[in-house]
Design a protein around this motif. Structure first.
Motif, mmCIF file in Angstrom:
data_model
loop_
_atom_site.group_PDB
_atom_site.id
_atom_site.type_symbol
_atom_site.label_atom_id
_atom_site.label_comp_id
_atom_site.label_asym_id
_atom_site.label_seq_id
_atom_site.Cartn_x
_atom_site.Cartn_y
_atom_site.Cartn_z
ATOM 1 N N SER A 326 4.490 0.738 1.627
ATOM 2 C CA SER A 326 3.212 1.034 2.264
ATOM 3 C C SER A 326 2.191 1.376 1.176
ATOM 4 C CB SER A 326 3.355 2.203 3.237
ATOM 5 O OG SER A 326 3.651 3.407 2.524
ATOM 6 N N LYS A 327 0.917 1.330 1.540
ATOM 7 C CA LYS A 327 -0.120 1.636 0.554
ATOM 8 C C LYS A 327 0.027 3.063 0.040
ATOM 9 C CE LYS A 327 -5.108 1.534 -0.263
ATOM 10 N NZ LYS A 327 -6.440 1.219 0.292
ATOM 11 N N ALA A 328 0.338 4.000 0.921
ATOM 12 C CA ALA A 328 0.508 5.396 0.501
ATOM 13 C C ALA A 328 1.679 5.535 -0.459
ATOM 14 C CB ALA A 328 0.712 6.287 1.725
ATOM 15 N N ASP A 329 2.793 4.868 -0.155
ATOM 16 C CA ASP A 329 3.954 4.930 -1.048
ATOM 17 C C ASP A 329 3.655 4.264 -2.382
ATOM 18 O OD1 ASP A 329 5.462 6.353 0.693
ATOM 19 O OD2 ASP A 329 6.705 4.674 1.371
ATOM 20 N N GLU A 330 2.929 3.159 -2.360
ATOM 21 C CA GLU A 330 2.595 2.478 -3.604
ATOM 22 C C GLU A 330 1.711 3.353 -4.483
ATOM 23 O OE1 GLU A 330 0.729 -1.746 -5.248
ATOM 24 O OE2 GLU A 330 0.616 -1.244 -3.104
ATOM 25 N N ILE A 331 0.729 4.025 -3.889
ATOM 26 C CA ILE A 331 -0.146 4.905 -4.661
ATOM 27 C C ILE A 331 0.650 6.068 -5.249
ATOM 28 C CG2 ILE A 331 -2.077 6.513 -4.496
ATOM 29 C CD1 ILE A 331 -3.316 4.631 -2.432
ATOM 30 N N GLU A 332 1.522 6.652 -4.431
ATOM 31 C CA GLU A 332 2.346 7.757 -4.925
ATOM 32 C C GLU A 332 3.260 7.290 -6.054
ATOM 33 O OE1 GLU A 332 5.754 10.932 -3.366
ATOM 34 O OE2 GLU A 332 4.668 9.651 -1.920
#
Length: 351
Positions: A326-332
């Motif tokens: 997910s975008k949130a996981d990728e950013i993290e």
């Protein structure tokens, strides 16, 4: 020489110093986080040898079995003779071929049965086919237990109390045994071994006695001590303490799952034929999963499901390349392991 879960039992002259707690070269960690450290078992990077060996053992045996059936058994059942790929009617003048099947190919077939038994059972090659693709050893700091997934033929899945394990880091006589059984100059390979003593020392059946082979195959015997010290300090102090990094680099991680041929080549960098033979072994295997009733993840999640949160760096890299994060996981993920440019690109990219 052994060491227990809570303290080192190495000889004073050989005690592992703080600076010597280190992971070996190569990829052996599935995941590391505040709750658990999960490592692979040894031998996986050389599993291609089981593939190539099985081809050269199994194919000649199958050919002999087929010849025995075609020349000796099939004529008695169907009055026909199978000359490998050709079926012909059996005539009385073909009796020498029938006798050849029973007097020559039958003993050879029995010898092939013995050879296959030695290859797959005694030599342990059977653990590379139709079983778990890899072993998984999870050290949980919260429960103070070690959770093990391994093929049934190797002892099966098990749970151990951390404080009862002993680390074998000095295998006296191993070099002599390796030189005796191997060709002159042949390299010996080692592994960190965690030994679980019997529950009752007086038990003649040694119930509870077990051994776990942890991490990658080691080229040198002394490489086992730093790896053990790394695991011991992780369990006692946790990430970010006593030389244990808060987050591991991707160069020490391995994919948590059955890798594709390209992923295997990325991690192990073998030759073309080595990859093909490794895939021949792996294609028959399944990926092991920890039973939910064990609660071995203590609620943090599994590396296959939450690679970013569990510190499964290589798995997260693969998922990101496949577009599965997910975008949130990728950013993290990029905040911890990526570059500033990659992080900025991910933040500005639309979902």
């Amino acid at each position: 020489m052994q060491a227990d879960g809570g303290k080192s039992l190495l000889k004073p002259a050989e005690r592992v110093e703080l600076s010597d707690a280190a992971l070996p070269a190569g990829r052996c960690i599935y995941a590391q986080n505040e709750t658990y450290l999960e490592l692979c078992n040894s031998g996986w990077e050389r599993q291609w040898k089981a593939g190539i060996g099985t081809v050269f053992v199994l194919l000649p045996c199958l050919l002999i079995f087929w010849g025995f059936y075609g020349f000796a058994v099939h004529p008695l059942l169907f009055d026909q003779l199978i000359a490998f790929f050709r079926v012909i009617s059996y005539e009385p003048e073909m009796s020498p071929l029938l006798w050849m099947g029973w007097l020559l190919l039958f003993p050879l077939s029995l010898g092939c049965c013995v050879l296959l038994w030695l290859w797959f059972d005694i030599m342990g090659v059977g653990t590379c086919f139709f079983t778990y693709a890899r072993g998984r050893i999870r050290f949980n700091r919260v429960t103070r237990k070690v959770y093990l997934l391994r093929p049934r033929g190797c002892g099966g899945n098990a749970v151990f109390d951390w404080d009862r394990l002993r680390a074998i880091v000095d295998m006296d006589g191993y070099d002599l045994l390796a030189r005796k059984n191997g060709a002159p100059g042949k390299a010996a390979y080692y592994s960190l071994i965690l030994y679980h003593p019997p529950f009752d020392a007086a038990d003649p059946h040694a119930k509870g006695e077990d051994a776990i082979f942890v991490g990658p195959t080691l080229p040198m015997q002394h490489d086992a001590a730093p790896l053990w010290e790394y695991i011991r300090r992780y369990m006692e102090y946790g990430p970010g303490q006593e030389g244990i990094p808060e987050r591991i680099g991707q160069e020490h991680t391995t994919y948590c799952g059955k890798p594709s041929s390209s992923q295997y080549k990325l991690e192990q960098r073998p030759g073309m034929m080595e990859t093909a033979y490794h895939m021949l072994s792996q294609v028959t295997c399944s990926w092991p999963a920890f039973p939910k009733e064990w609660q071995s993840d203590s609620g943090i999640g599994e590396p296959e499901d939450k690679p970013v949160q569990t510190g499964a760096v290589m798995t997260a890299l693969v998922y990101r390349a496949q577009g599965k994060l997910s975008k949130a996981d990728e950013i993290e993920f990029l905040q911890h392991w990526g570059t500033a440019e990659a992080q900025q690109e991910a933040m500005t990219r639309k979902q």
